[in-house]
Design a protein around this motif. Structure first.
Motif, PDB file in Angstrom:
ATOM      1  N   LEU A 152       0.853  -1.182   0.000  1.00 48.55           N
ATOM      2  CA  LEU A 152       0.000   0.000   0.000  1.00 48.55           C
ATOM      3  C   LEU A 152       0.894   1.238   0.000  1.00 48.55           C
ATOM      4  O   LEU A 152       2.097   1.142   0.238  1.00 48.55           O
ATOM      5  CB  LEU A 152      -0.881  -0.011   1.251  1.00 48.55           C
ATOM      6  N   PRO A 153       0.321   2.423  -0.205  1.00 54.26           N
ATOM      7  CA  PRO A 153       1.130   3.639  -0.119  1.00 54.26           C
ATOM      8  C   PRO A 153       1.750   3.796   1.270  1.00 54.26           C
ATOM      9  O   PRO A 153       1.177   3.379   2.276  1.00 54.26           O
ATOM     10  CB  PRO A 153       0.120   4.759  -0.387  1.00 54.26           C
ATOM     11  N   GLU A 154       2.921   4.402   1.297  1.00 50.89           N
ATOM     12  CA  GLU A 154       3.601   4.671   2.567  1.00 50.89           C
ATOM     13  C   GLU A 154       2.899   5.816   3.288  1.00 50.89           C
ATOM     14  O   GLU A 154       2.580   6.838   2.687  1.00 50.89           O
ATOM     15  CB  GLU A 154       5.057   5.048   2.299  1.00 50.89           C
ATOM     16  N   LEU A 155       2.652   5.632   4.583  1.00 50.74           N
ATOM     17  CA  LEU A 155       2.043   6.668   5.419  1.00 50.74           C
ATOM     18  C   LEU A 155       2.942   6.918   6.629  1.00 50.74           C
ATOM     19  O   LEU A 155       3.824   6.118   6.935  1.00 50.74           O
ATOM     20  CB  LEU A 155       0.652   6.251   5.908  1.00 50.74           C
ATOM     21  N   ALA A 156       2.659   8.015   7.310  1.00 49.86           N
ATOM     22  CA  ALA A 156       3.388   8.338   8.538  1.00 49.86           C
ATOM     23  C   ALA A 156       2.409   8.329   9.694  1.00 49.86           C
ATOM     24  O   ALA A 156       1.249   8.707   9.544  1.00 49.86           O
ATOM     25  CB  ALA A 156       4.044   9.711   8.418  1.00 49.86           C
ATOM     26  N   ASP A 157       2.893   7.900  10.850  1.00 50.53           N
ATOM     27  CA  ASP A 157       2.073   8.012  12.050  1.00 50.53           C
ATOM     28  C   ASP A 157       2.508   9.258  12.811  1.00 50.53           C
ATOM     29  O   ASP A 157       3.522   9.867  12.500  1.00 50.53           O
ATOM     30  CB  ASP A 157       2.132   6.755  12.911  1.00 50.53           C
ATOM     31  N   CYS A 158       1.714   9.641  13.766  1.00 47.18           N
ATOM     32  CA  CYS A 158       1.996  10.836  14.554  1.00 47.18           C
ATOM     33  C   CYS A 158       2.389  10.395  15.956  1.00 47.18           C
ATOM     34  O   CYS A 158       1.533  10.055  16.770  1.00 47.18           O
ATOM     35  CB  CYS A 158       0.778  11.757  14.585  1.00 47.18           C
ATOM     36  N   ASP A 159       3.691  10.369  16.206  1.00 47.63           N
ATOM     37  CA  ASP A 159       4.202   9.854  17.475  1.00 47.63           C
ATOM     38  C   ASP A 159       5.128  10.810  18.208  1.00 47.63           C
ATOM     39  O   ASP A 159       5.249  10.748  19.416  1.00 47.63           O
ATOM     40  CB  ASP A 159       5.003   8.561  17.244  1.00 47.63           C
ATOM     41  N   ARG A 160       5.829  11.663  17.453  1.00 47.30           N
ATOM     42  CA  ARG A 160       6.888  12.477  18.047  1.00 47.30           C
ATOM     43  C   ARG A 160       6.552  13.963  17.920  1.00 47.30           C
ATOM     44  O   ARG A 160       5.804  14.366  17.030  1.00 47.30           O
ATOM     45  CB  ARG A 160       8.210  12.195  17.321  1.00 47.30           C
ATOM     46  N   PRO A 161       7.113  14.794  18.782  1.00 46.84           N
ATOM     47  CA  PRO A 161       6.829  16.228  18.701  1.00 46.84           C
ATOM     48  C   PRO A 161       7.078  16.823  17.315  1.00 46.84           C
ATOM     49  O   PRO A 161       6.304  17.662  16.847  1.00 46.84           O
ATOM     50  CB  PRO A 161       7.772  16.828  19.745  1.00 46.84           C
TER      51      PRO A 161
END
Length: 194
Positions: free
Chosen positions: A174-183
């Motif tokens: 699937l397309p690459e996504l980013a998660d929201c984990d760091r400031p």
């Protein structure tokens, strides 16, 4: 093939317990509120996909999640152990699509695409920018993907892909996504900081 189950892992948005890596930047209340928004976004996209949702939760009783997220959901407490233990426990019955609840760019279209590939007999991985994966779709049990895995490292995606290929399975990506984990992730999605 049976209907694809969409397994979503999340935790209750209790200040000090949710999105702890973001606490230095936005405080415990802010991190919990951000986690709440991300989970609600994930669930909205999951509902729009039409897939059967299997919510795997931690941090509060089932009733608290129903009060927060509404009815019409299968809600199960997560098993004990590391992520591999929790994935293995939630893998039956296949076919199954696993996602987390911290994906600001998640869309129903991505979930539908993954489910279509799984129904066509494909194993599916959604690579994450940090070297992990944001989605894993399985047509059959694959416990070997969950054992001795260096979770929360940049090696997870590559090792998962290598284990699949070692068994003759070419996963659909699937397309690459980013998660929201760091400031530093916060500036990418201003709508999360509301």
């Amino acid at each position: 093939m049976s209907a694809v189950r969409l397994v979503i892992f999340t935790r209750y948005p209790e200040p000090g317990k949710a999105k702890t890596r973001l606490i230095p930047a936005i405080g415990a209340e802010g991190a919990a509120a951000l986690h709440r928004r991300l989970t609600e976004h994930t669930l909205a996209e999951a509902r729009a996909s039409g897939l059967a949702i299997d919510l795997r939760v931690t941090g509060a009783p089932e009733a608290a999640f129903r009060e927060w997220l509404g009815e019409g959901l299968t809600i199960t407490q997560q098993d004990e152990g590391d992520l591999g233990d929790r994935l293995r426990a939630a893998a039956a019955p296949p076919p199954v699509l696993f996602i987390g609840s911290d994906l600001p760019d998640l869309s129903a279209a991505y979930l539908v695409e993954a489910a279509d590939l799984i129904r066509a007999g494909r194993t599916v991985i959604g690579p994450a920018e940090d070297g992990g994966y944001w989605a894993l779709g399985l047509t059959a049990r694959a416990d070997y993907l969950f054992e001795d895995m260096p979770w929360s490292t940049a090696a997870v995606f590559a090792l998962t892909e290598a284990r699949l290929k070692g068994r003759g399975i070419e996963p659909a990506l699937l397309p690459e996504l980013a998660d929201c984990d760091r400031p530093e992730d916060l500036s990418r999605w201003p709508w999360l900081a509301v």
